[in-house]
Design a protein around this motif. Sequence first.
Motif, PDB file in Angstrom:
ATOM      1  N   LEU A   1       0.820  -1.206   0.000  1.00 16.53           N
ATOM      2  CA  LEU A   1       0.000   0.000   0.000  1.00 16.53           C
ATOM      3  C   LEU A   1       0.858   1.260   0.000  1.00 16.53           C
ATOM      4  O   LEU A   1       0.626   2.179  -0.778  1.00 16.53           O
ATOM      5  CB  LEU A   1      -0.957  -0.002   1.197  1.00 16.53           C
ATOM      6  CG  LEU A   1      -1.917   1.180   1.302  1.00 16.53           C
ATOM      7  CD1 LEU A   1      -2.771   1.329   0.044  1.00 16.53           C
ATOM      8  CD2 LEU A   1      -2.792   1.039   2.533  1.00 16.53           C
TER       9      LEU A   1
ATOM     10  N   ALA B   1       1.049  -3.227   4.868  1.00 15.63           N
ATOM     11  CA  ALA B   1      -0.199  -3.731   4.300  1.00 15.63           C
ATOM     12  C   ALA B   1      -0.032  -4.147   2.846  1.00 15.63           C
ATOM     13  O   ALA B   1       0.425  -3.368   2.017  1.00 15.63           O
ATOM     14  CB  ALA B   1      -1.282  -2.660   4.415  1.00 15.63           C
TER      15      ALA B   1
ATOM     16  N   SER C   1       0.721   1.455   6.384  1.00 19.20           N
ATOM     17  CA  SER C   1       0.675   1.286   4.927  1.00 19.20           C
ATOM     18  C   SER C   1       1.912   0.554   4.413  1.00 19.20           C
ATOM     19  O   SER C   1       1.844  -0.141   3.411  1.00 19.20           O
ATOM     20  CB  SER C   1       0.509   2.634   4.230  1.00 19.20           C
ATOM     21  OG  SER C   1       1.626   3.476   4.443  1.00 19.20           O
TER      22      SER C   1
ATOM     23  N   VAL D   1      -2.247  -5.228  -0.289  1.00 20.21           N
ATOM     24  CA  VAL D   1      -3.628  -5.084  -0.737  1.00 20.21           C
ATOM     25  C   VAL D   1      -3.904  -6.059  -1.878  1.00 20.21           C
ATOM     26  O   VAL D   1      -3.149  -6.116  -2.844  1.00 20.21           O
ATOM     27  CB  VAL D   1      -3.909  -3.636  -1.189  1.00 20.21           C
ATOM     28  CG1 VAL D   1      -5.332  -3.490  -1.688  1.00 20.21           C
ATOM     29  CG2 VAL D   1      -3.616  -2.665  -0.055  1.00 20.21           C
TER      30      VAL D   1
ATOM     31  N   ILE E   1      -6.933  -6.750   2.792  1.00 17.93           N
ATOM     32  CA  ILE E   1      -5.580  -6.400   3.223  1.00 17.93           C
ATOM     33  C   ILE E   1      -5.023  -7.572   4.026  1.00 17.93           C
ATOM     34  O   ILE E   1      -5.739  -8.225   4.774  1.00 17.93           O
ATOM     35  CB  ILE E   1      -5.580  -5.127   4.092  1.00 17.93           C
ATOM     36  CG1 ILE E   1      -6.096  -3.942   3.286  1.00 17.93           C
ATOM     37  CG2 ILE E   1      -4.192  -4.826   4.613  1.00 17.93           C
ATOM     38  CD1 ILE E   1      -6.122  -2.649   4.063  1.00 17.93           C
TER      39      ILE E   1
END
Length: 109
Positions: A30, A96, A93, A98, A72
Amino acid sequence: MLTKAQAKSKSVTIKVDGKEITSETAPFNLRKTLQENKVNVYPFKTKLTGNCGGAGICGTCAVKVTKGESNISKASKNELNTLSGKPADWRLSCCARVSGPIECKTKVW
């Protein structure tokens, strides 16, 4: 003929701070995808204090996931430790990955 990696990848659209971003390959990191699309994940204070550059230890790239939590990757123990005491819908982020559509907000610190 598609390679194994191409067969697994898919196009995913995410919405961050109201802006739609489409990545042609999923799963994706992310933080990297947001930065590639000129979305600053860091709050202003990091200009003074710095950040860990994606190592998952400073917590300054935290985002609030408002939709698509199941798209996620699960949070690692390191990420959970970094976000200890923060709301359950916050994710780093940089940690993570995605795999499907999500909506999130940056600069939640």
